[in-house]
Write a protein that holds these residues in place. Structure first.
Motif, PDB file in Angstrom:
ATOM      1  N   LEU A  51       0.933  -1.305   0.010  1.00 13.96           N
ATOM      2  CA  LEU A  51       0.082   0.270  -0.114  1.00 13.96           C
ATOM      3  C   LEU A  51       0.770   1.259  -0.043  1.00 13.96           C
ATOM      4  N   LEU A  52       1.979   1.286   0.542  1.00 15.73           N
ATOM      5  CA  LEU A  52       2.767   2.524   0.760  1.00 15.73           C
ATOM      6  C   LEU A  52       3.626   2.695  -0.487  1.00 15.73           C
ATOM      7  N   ASP A  53       3.631   1.506  -1.339  1.00 17.80           N
ATOM      8  CA  ASP A  53       4.229   1.767  -2.787  1.00 17.80           C
ATOM      9  C   ASP A  53       5.744   2.546  -2.674  1.00 17.80           C
ATOM     10  N   MET A  54       6.579   2.131  -1.734  1.00 18.38           N
ATOM     11  CA  MET A  54       7.842   2.586  -1.788  1.00 18.38           C
ATOM     12  C   MET A  54       8.864   2.236  -2.817  1.00 18.38           C
ATOM     13  N   LYS A  55       9.725   3.062  -3.080  1.00 26.07           N
ATOM     14  CA  LYS A  55      10.766   2.668  -4.299  1.00 26.07           C
ATOM     15  C   LYS A  55      11.818   2.299  -3.621  1.00 26.07           C
ATOM     16  N   ILE A  56      11.907   1.267  -3.034  1.00 26.48           N
ATOM     17  CA  ILE A  56      13.175   0.653  -2.461  1.00 26.48           C
ATOM     18  C   ILE A  56      13.652  -0.811  -3.221  1.00 26.48           C
ATOM     19  N   ARG A  57      14.728  -1.247  -3.027  1.00 26.38           N
ATOM     20  CA  ARG A  57      15.115  -2.440  -3.500  1.00 26.38           C
ATOM     21  C   ARG A  57      14.540  -3.448  -2.696  1.00 26.38           C
ATOM     22  N   SER A  58      13.748  -4.457  -3.331  1.00 27.72           N
ATOM     23  CA  SER A  58      12.896  -5.434  -2.621  1.00 27.72           C
ATOM     24  C   SER A  58      13.435  -6.848  -3.202  1.00 27.72           C
ATOM     25  N   GLU A  59      13.790  -7.631  -2.355  1.00 25.37           N
ATOM     26  CA  GLU A  59      14.375  -8.871  -2.869  1.00 25.37           C
ATOM     27  C   GLU A  59      13.407 -10.021  -2.145  1.00 25.37           C
ATOM     28  N   ARG A  60      13.110 -11.071  -3.123  1.00 26.59           N
ATOM     29  CA  ARG A  60      12.134 -12.157  -2.450  1.00 26.59           C
ATOM     30  C   ARG A  60      13.148 -13.249  -2.303  1.00 26.59           C
ATOM     31  N   CYS A  61      13.365 -13.607  -0.986  1.00 29.35           N
ATOM     32  CA  CYS A  61      14.300 -14.539  -0.728  1.00 29.35           C
ATOM     33  C   CYS A  61      14.089 -15.273   0.622  1.00 29.35           C
ATOM     34  N   ASP A  62      13.907 -16.458   0.659  1.00 32.79           N
ATOM     35  CA  ASP A  62      13.748 -17.007   2.187  1.00 32.79           C
ATOM     36  C   ASP A  62      15.139 -17.038   2.770  1.00 32.79           C
ATOM     37  N   ILE A  63      15.116 -16.649   4.153  1.00 31.88           N
ATOM     38  CA  ILE A  63      16.033 -16.320   4.895  1.00 31.88           C
ATOM     39  C   ILE A  63      16.914 -17.437   5.349  1.00 31.88           C
ATOM     40  N   ARG A  64      16.405 -18.622   5.010  1.00 34.60           N
ATOM     41  CA  ARG A  64      16.782 -19.838   5.194  1.00 34.60           C
ATOM     42  C   ARG A  64      17.882 -20.575   4.152  1.00 34.60           C
ATOM     43  N   ASP A  65      17.717 -19.596   2.869  1.00 35.33           N
ATOM     44  CA  ASP A  65      18.265 -19.738   1.582  1.00 35.33           C
ATOM     45  C   ASP A  65      19.845 -19.069   1.709  1.00 35.33           C
ATOM     46  N   SER A  66      20.774 -19.908   2.041  1.00 36.60           N
ATOM     47  CA  SER A  66      22.125 -19.111   2.392  1.00 36.60           C
ATOM     48  C   SER A  66      22.599 -18.575   1.309  1.00 36.60           C
ATOM     49  N   ALA A  67      22.558 -19.602   0.020  1.00 38.76           N
ATOM     50  CA  ALA A  67      23.259 -18.869  -1.060  1.00 38.76           C
ATOM     51  C   ALA A  67      22.394 -17.776  -1.598  1.00 38.76           C
ATOM     52  N   GLY A  68      21.115 -17.704  -1.734  1.00 41.30           N
ATOM     53  CA  GLY A  68      20.335 -16.384  -1.909  1.00 41.30           C
ATOM     54  C   GLY A  68      20.812 -15.303  -0.954  1.00 41.30           C
ATOM     55  N   LEU A  69      20.908 -15.446   0.262  1.00 40.20           N
ATOM     56  CA  LEU A  69      20.938 -14.380   1.154  1.00 40.20           C
ATOM     57  C   LEU A  69      22.617 -13.669   0.739  1.00 40.20           C
ATOM     58  N   ARG A  70      23.622 -14.792   0.666  1.00 42.79           N
ATOM     59  CA  ARG A  70      24.998 -14.220   0.111  1.00 42.79           C
ATOM     60  C   ARG A  70      24.987 -13.504  -0.687  1.00 42.79           C
ATOM     61  N   ARG A  71      24.317 -14.061  -2.048  1.00 45.69           N
ATOM     62  CA  ARG A  71      24.312 -13.149  -3.317  1.00 45.69           C
ATOM     63  C   ARG A  71      23.822 -11.591  -3.039  1.00 45.69           C
ATOM     64  N   ILE A  72      22.590 -11.731  -2.079  1.00 44.21           N
ATOM     65  CA  ILE A  72      22.006 -10.378  -1.950  1.00 44.21           C
ATOM     66  C   ILE A  72      22.925  -9.340  -1.171  1.00 44.21           C
ATOM     67  N   PHE A  73      23.780  -9.643  -0.045  1.00 41.07           N
ATOM     68  CA  PHE A  73      24.472  -9.172   0.655  1.00 41.07           C
ATOM     69  C   PHE A  73      25.796  -8.930  -0.128  1.00 41.07           C
TER      70      PHE A  73
END
Length: 362
Positions: A51-73
């Motif tokens: 609803l706030l429609d903020m223009k921020i970087r928004s990543e869809r990733c399960d925090i249990r996905d170590s590889a996905g988290l590492r890529r984002i970090f």
């Protein structure tokens, strides 16, 4: 505000599409931070973040996905991290205990390990819960030095989460080694029952009441005599942000666990909280008929926030009346007119804190 710590900083927030997370990233954006959010897809029909429609970087990733988290970090290179992602519901934890422990405990392990592997990270605030304490049904508040515990899977998972945070702090982010072997400080925040506009989670008091009111239905209140520390969502968020600022500035005294709760007048029964909401929106209809087969939940729970008051110079700003009025008003205006009061509530809250000359407002 917050000593201008967040202006221009790269801040990563896990759980940014959730209730508390959406308010936090909204505030961070107003403070001039460059924000990256990490969360699962948004499940609710209504979602505050959307609803706030903020223009921020928004990543869809399960925090249990170590590889996905590492890529984002690795790509974002955050300087400050707020970890809010969790399975946040007591009753759901009875139905999904393995999922609850996996998300809340091992998810936290993976987030902290991603922080450990990212040289840019200087400050981490990991959010836990007041339910992390071994609940003795005491009439006095729990202090940060009390033992961790938990009856239900959710509460136990939060107690375990605090042990994980403590272990990572001592093993990898030890305060005694700061500036020599590492440059990262880690703290945890424990808040009471947080309410406010934009929460549509299932099986929580305020969302259940507001959804029923919008549909013209009566809502049954479970555990009406249970006592909880009620506070508006902006109250603990101001504490988390103040804490993150101290960590960024390199003050090792603040790399510990912290309680953020209301004053004693904010510790009231579920029944009285529901009545306070109904006085602000006449459409709310309440029935005090707790189900006979309800699983165990804590009856009496409060936090001692003396440490935050005396060392962080933080305390709650809004009275219970103001908290319930802003909460009910947010939903009333949204359902009646599609109006979103988030910005107005934030401005009102900051104005109230400035009148009290709280340190974080400077």
């Amino acid at each position: 505000m917050f000593n201008s710590v967040y202006a221009g900083r790269r801040v990563l927030v896990t759980g940014h599409t959730g209730f508390k997370g959406s308010w936090l990233v909204y505030w961070l954006q107003k403070l001039g931070a460059e924000v990256c959010g990490v969360a699962l897809p948004m499940p609710e029909a209504h979602n505050h973040f959307a609803l706030l429609d903020m223009k921020i970087r928004s990543e869809r990733c399960d925090i249990r996905d170590s590889a996905g988290l590492r890529r984002i970090f690795d790509d974002f290179q955050p300087e400050i991290v707020f970890h809010l992602a969790a399975q946040p519901l007591v009753r759901l934890s009875y139905r999904e205990p393995v999922e609850t422990f996996d998300c809340n405990v091992m998810g936290t392990v993976r987030v902290l390990d991603a922080c450990r592997s990212t040289p840019s990270v200087r400050a981490i605030v990991a959010i836990s819960s007041d339910k992390c304490y071994e609940n003795r049904e005491w009439v006095w508040g729990y202090r940060e030095s009390e033992p961790m515990g938990g009856y239900d899977p959710y509460s136990a998972s939060k107690g375990c989460t605090e042990l994980v945070i403590s272990s990572y702090r001592r093993s990898f982010f030890n305060n005694a080694d700061y500036g020599v072997r590492h440059h990262t400080l880690l703290a945890s925040g424990r808040a009471g029952n947080v309410i406010g506009g934009g929460d549509w989670a299932t099986d929580r008091l305020v969302p259940d009441i507001m959804k029923a009111a919008a549909a013209g239905k009566e809502v049954e209140i479970r555990s009406p005599e249970a006592t909880r520390p009620w506070q508006h969502v902006l109250e603990p968020l101001s504490g988390y942000l103040a804490l993150g600022g101290k960590l960024w500035e390199g003050d090792t005294r603040f790399a510990e666990g912290w309680n953020f709760g209301p004053a004693d007048d904010g510790v009231i029964t579920v029944k009285d909280a529901a009545a306070a909401l109904s006085r602000e929106w006449g459409a709310i209809q309440i029935s005090l008929k707790p189900p006979k087969d309800a699983p165990h939940e804590a009856t009496l729970l409060r936090l001692d926030c003396t440490k935050a008051r005396s060392e962080l110079f933080w305390h709650g700003t809004w009275s219970p009346a103001e908290t319930f009025a802003h909460t009910a008003g947010w939903y009333r205006d949204f359902y009646r007119a599609g109006k979103i009061n988030t910005e107005q509530d934030l401005n009102d809250y900051i104005n109230s804190a400035e009148k009290e000359n709280l340190e974080w407002t400077k």
